[in-house]
Design an enzyme around this catalytic site. Structure first.
Site, PDB file in Angstrom:
ATOM      1  N   LYS A   1     -95.203   3.730 -76.186  1.00  0.00           N
ATOM      2  CA  LYS A   1     -94.355   4.648 -76.952  1.00  0.00           C
ATOM      3  C   LYS A   1     -95.176   5.401 -77.993  1.00  0.00           C
ATOM      4  O   LYS A   1     -95.605   4.844 -78.993  1.00  0.00           O
ATOM      5  CB  LYS A   1     -93.214   3.915 -77.664  1.00  0.00           C
TER       6      LYS A   1
ATOM      7  N   GLU B   1    -101.766  -3.775 -86.004  1.00  0.00           N
ATOM      8  CA  GLU B   1    -102.751  -3.081 -86.841  1.00  0.00           C
ATOM      9  C   GLU B   1    -101.955  -2.296 -87.865  1.00  0.00           C
ATOM     10  O   GLU B   1    -101.281  -1.326 -87.513  1.00  0.00           O
ATOM     11  CB  GLU B   1    -103.586  -2.093 -86.007  1.00  0.00           C
TER      12      GLU B   1
ATOM     13  N   CYS C   1    -105.840   4.717 -91.317  1.00  0.00           N
ATOM     14  CA  CYS C   1    -105.427   3.424 -91.891  1.00  0.00           C
ATOM     15  C   CYS C   1    -106.573   2.775 -92.659  1.00  0.00           C
ATOM     16  O   CYS C   1    -106.346   2.048 -93.616  1.00  0.00           O
ATOM     17  CB  CYS C   1    -104.903   2.503 -90.806  1.00  0.00           C
TER      18      CYS C   1
ATOM     19  N   GLU D   1    -100.211   2.174-100.224  1.00  0.00           N
ATOM     20  CA  GLU D   1    -100.808   3.084 -99.240  1.00  0.00           C
ATOM     21  C   GLU D   1    -100.104   4.444 -99.333  1.00  0.00           C
ATOM     22  O   GLU D   1     -98.887   4.524 -99.252  1.00  0.00           O
ATOM     23  CB  GLU D   1    -100.641   2.518 -97.830  1.00  0.00           C
TER      24      GLU D   1
HETATM   25  P1  NAI Z   1     -94.160   3.902 -88.640  1.00  0.00           P
HETATM   26  O1  NAI Z   1     -94.780   2.565 -88.779  1.00  0.00           O
HETATM   27  O2  NAI Z   1     -92.694   4.035 -88.871  1.00  0.00           O
HETATM   28  O3  NAI Z   1     -94.430   4.464 -87.156  1.00  0.00           O
HETATM   29  C1  NAI Z   1     -95.401   3.978 -86.262  1.00  0.00           C
HETATM   30  C2  NAI Z   1     -94.794   3.851 -84.862  1.00  0.00           C
HETATM   31  O4  NAI Z   1     -93.793   2.842 -84.863  1.00  0.00           O
HETATM   32  C3  NAI Z   1     -94.089   5.102 -84.354  1.00  0.00           C
HETATM   33  O5  NAI Z   1     -94.317   5.230 -82.973  1.00  0.00           O
HETATM   34  C4  NAI Z   1     -92.631   4.798 -84.631  1.00  0.00           C
HETATM   35  O6  NAI Z   1     -91.743   5.506 -83.801  1.00  0.00           O
HETATM   36  C5  NAI Z   1     -92.557   3.327 -84.343  1.00  0.00           C
HETATM   37  N1  NAI Z   1     -91.470   2.604 -85.000  1.00  0.00           N
HETATM   38  C6  NAI Z   1     -90.801   2.916 -86.138  1.00  0.00           C
HETATM   39  N2  NAI Z   1     -89.870   1.984 -86.428  1.00  0.00           N
HETATM   40  C7  NAI Z   1     -89.943   1.049 -85.451  1.00  0.00           C
HETATM   41  C8  NAI Z   1     -89.240  -0.178 -85.200  1.00  0.00           C
HETATM   42  N3  NAI Z   1     -88.293  -0.618 -86.016  1.00  0.00           N
HETATM   43  N4  NAI Z   1     -89.587  -0.888 -84.109  1.00  0.00           N
HETATM   44  C9  NAI Z   1     -90.566  -0.484 -83.289  1.00  0.00           C
HETATM   45  N5  NAI Z   1     -91.257   0.678 -83.465  1.00  0.00           N
HETATM   46  C10 NAI Z   1     -90.951   1.431 -84.539  1.00  0.00           C
HETATM   47  O7  NAI Z   1     -94.943   4.892 -89.550  1.00  0.00           O
HETATM   48  P2  NAI Z   1     -94.422   6.330 -90.102  1.00  0.00           P
HETATM   49  O8  NAI Z   1     -92.993   6.279 -90.537  1.00  0.00           O
HETATM   50  O9  NAI Z   1     -94.771   7.310 -89.091  1.00  0.00           O
HETATM   51  O10 NAI Z   1     -95.322   6.478 -91.391  1.00  0.00           O
HETATM   52  C11 NAI Z   1     -94.915   5.854 -92.610  1.00  0.00           C
HETATM   53  C12 NAI Z   1     -96.107   5.315 -93.333  1.00  0.00           C
HETATM   54  O11 NAI Z   1     -96.741   4.329 -92.561  1.00  0.00           O
HETATM   55  C13 NAI Z   1     -97.196   6.329 -93.598  1.00  0.00           C
HETATM   56  O12 NAI Z   1     -96.934   7.057 -94.752  1.00  0.00           O
HETATM   57  C14 NAI Z   1     -98.404   5.460 -93.728  1.00  0.00           C
HETATM   58  O13 NAI Z   1     -98.494   4.958 -95.034  1.00  0.00           O
HETATM   59  C15 NAI Z   1     -98.129   4.340 -92.781  1.00  0.00           C
HETATM   60  N6  NAI Z   1     -98.812   4.494 -91.491  1.00  0.00           N
HETATM   61  C16 NAI Z   1     -99.867   3.698 -91.240  1.00  0.00           C
HETATM   62  C17 NAI Z   1    -100.550   3.827 -90.053  1.00  0.00           C
HETATM   63  C18 NAI Z   1    -101.709   2.978 -89.761  1.00  0.00           C
HETATM   64  O14 NAI Z   1    -102.416   3.232 -88.797  1.00  0.00           O
HETATM   65  N7  NAI Z   1    -101.949   1.947 -90.525  1.00  0.00           N
HETATM   66  C19 NAI Z   1    -100.179   4.830 -89.054  1.00  0.00           C
HETATM   67  C20 NAI Z   1     -99.014   5.587 -89.395  1.00  0.00           C
HETATM   68  C21 NAI Z   1     -98.379   5.421 -90.578  1.00  0.00           C
END
Ligand code: NAI
Ligand code: MG
Length: 508
Positions: A212, A286, A320, A417
């Site tokens: 996904k 991660e 990240c 973050e």
């Molecule tokens: P997110 O963690 O919500 O999204 C990452 C992935 O998880 C996306 O594909 C999303 O559709 C999916 N997802 C969201 N809720 C889910 C759930 N309940 N169950 C399973 N999958 C789910 O991150 P978002 O909202 O895009 O970004 C928010 C914050 O997260 C950013 O501001 C940043 O601080 C952090 N982030 C960190 C990342 C990293 O690589 N450590 C990458 C992206 C965001």
């Protein structure tokens, strides 16, 4: 600071307070600029509407529902993609399960490796197209997608293709069997690279996958579907379901999923961990980071400045493992901050497709809002917010490179973050103080140390509670090197030999 109508005449957040004595050190002449050098998009073929990639075909979502993915540099729609619901996720997981029992499970290890090598080569052949689509859909500078993301995508497939028929050497004396169906959920900061990090080891070890992509950056994964088909990956081995958080949650909960691999926020990582508690599903997570980049007085300062800029400002800080906390030894702090401001003044913020661009578009309006809220939080905490007065385009989502100066450990901008081109600066006097401050965070993904003394670099990297520590460099990746976090930055390792076992059942 990021409103659309601003031009190069706009005022920076704070006046340049660099002491005159430090200005003598400044090296860059900012009185000239580059002519625009945009990459052409003429040869890029994007559909106006995308289905879900299930069982080797593009299919309609059961609900018929779609959502748009935009180009964040222009706030313009690129395509409509399908919203996968529970029925679609189920269909994809069933297809993955069948493929496991069908051709993929029966294929020899060497044949599977051969197909993955073919995928790697086809990614190289289509590298330019993939890089451009990555920059269009996600906002990252073409220099990054062309020189870092896509070459690493191919490198990951090459690396893991090589392991496919050598698992008995990876785990001598043990029998390695695939876990089954892997549900993989990835973020928007490195869309195709995260897909490769997840897919390549899963496929090399004989698993099948439902992937996904993130809702704001689904397009390169859908392009990858074409490549997988052309390379001869049998139907159902890789299924791609686009959608938002609910789609991801359906995948995590599906009873026929044997393993969940997630990269994204710590918040969602915790939700997933809770959903998986008490089940037999394996998982790797991660998650977020707030990495410390520590500069000692004996470091090569100019080199460190480049490393700091690379660590936090390039790729808009959407990394990240970004070096988002800078610790400078007090004796060189004024000099280093002066040089950093000088370098920041030369950074070009703008069109991601322009080859000269250093900082592209913020990935979404939501992310920009989050970053801007932290600029306000910083001010309300009494931190000095510094930005150079560079121009930003009229439409789209932009953030100038930013320093938070005069930070303390307790400030939220130091602890949380932010995921943007913003750097919290602190000073230290002794090695122990640097280590204590650097480790004082719930995260532990990465870190950096800058020093002329090898022994000091080793000592610090040993003491930092972080999965990766770079010495006199930053943000260097290689498929053979494991990656993963301590504390709230994650569970498990990806990459290298370590990246194989999370997809295998190992028995005597
Ligand atoms: P997110 O963690 O919500 O999204 C990452 C992935 O998880 C996306 O594909 C999303 O559709 C999916 N997802 C969201 N809720 C889910 C759930 N309940 N169950 C399973 N999958 C789910 O991150 P978002 O909202 O895009 O970004 C928010 C914050 O997260 C950013 O501001 C940043 O601080 C952090 N982030 C960190 C990342 C990293 O690589 N450590 C990458 C992206 C965001
Ligand atoms: Mg997009």
């Amino acid at each position: 600071m990021t409103t659309p109508d601003e031009t190069s005449e706009s005022t920076p957040e704070t006046a340049d307070t660099t002491p005159t004595s430090d200005k003598r050190e400044l090296r860059f002449d900012t009185s000239w600029s580059y002519a625009p050098a945009p990459e052409s998009t003429d040869h890029i073929r994007l559909e106006s509407t995308y289905g879900l990639f299930i069982d080797g075909e593009m299919v309609e979502p059961a609900s018929g529902e779609r959502f748009s993915t935009i180009n964040p540099a222009r706030d313009e729609k690129l395509a409509d993609v399908s919203m996968a619901g529970a029925a679609d996720v189920d269909r994809a997981v069933q297809a993955a399960r069948q493929a496991l029992e069908g051709p993929w499970g029966q294929m020899s290890d060497a044949e599977r490796g051969k197909i993955l090598f073919r995928v790697a080569r086809m990614i190289q052949e289509r590298a330019r197209e993939l890089a451009i689509i990555e920059s269009l859909d996600g906002g990252k500078p073409i220099r990054e997608s062309r020189d870092i993301d896509i070459p690493l995508v191919a490198a990951h497939f090459f690396y893991y293709a090589g392991w496919a028929d050598k698992l008995e050497f990876a785990f001598p004396g043990r029998h390695a069997r695939p876990l089954g169906v892997a549900g993989q959920i990835i973020p928007w900061n490195f869309p195709l690279l995260m897909a490769a990090w997840k897919l390549a080891p899963a496929l090399a070890t004989g698993n099948t996958v439902v992937l996904k992509p993130a809702e704001t950056t689904p397009l390169t994964a859908l392009k990858l579907a074409e490549i997988l088909q052309d390379a001869g990956v049998p139907p159902g081995v890789v299924n791609i379901v686009t959608g938002a958080g609910e789609t991801g949650a359906e995948l995590v909960q599906h009873p026929l999923v044997d393993k969940v691999a997630f990269t994204g926020s710590t918040e969602v990582g915790k939700i997933i961990q809770r959903a998986l508690a008490g089940t037999s599903k394996r998982f790797t997570l991660e998650l977020g980071g707030k990495a410390a980049n520590i500069v000692f007085e004996d470091a090569a300062i100019d080199q460190a400045v480049e490393g700091i800029v690379n660590g936090i400002f390039f790729n808009q800080g959407h990394v990240c493992c970004a070096g988002s906390r800078l610790f400078v030894q007090e004796s060189v702090a004024d000099l280093l901050v002066a040089k950093l401001k000088d370098r920041m003044a030369t950074l070009i913020v703008g069109d991601p497709l322009d080859k000269n661009t250093d900082i592209g578009a913020i990935n979404s309006s939501d992310q920009l809002e989050k970053i801007e809220s932290y600029l306000e939080i910083g001010k309300s905490e009494g931190v000095e917010v510094y930005q150079p007065s560079c121009s930003v385009p009229d439409s789209g989502f932009w953030c100038r490179p930013t320093l938070f100066l005069g930070c303390a450990q307790s400030h939220r901008v130091v602890q949380e973050e932010i995921f943007g081109p913003v750097l919290a600066v602190q000073t230290f006097r002794t090695v122990d103080e640097a280590i204590k401050k650097a480790n004082n965070t719930p995260y532990g993904l990465s870190g950096g140390v800058w020093t002329d003394k090898g022994a000091k670099a080793f000592r610090i990297s040993d003491k930092l509670r972080a999965g990766v520590v770079w010495a006199n460099t930053y943000n260097k990746f290689d498929p053979s090197s494991p990656f993963g976090g301590y504390k709230e930055s994650g569970v498990g390792r990806e990459g290298g030999l370590h990246g194989l076992s999370p997809y295998l059942e190992l028995s005597a």
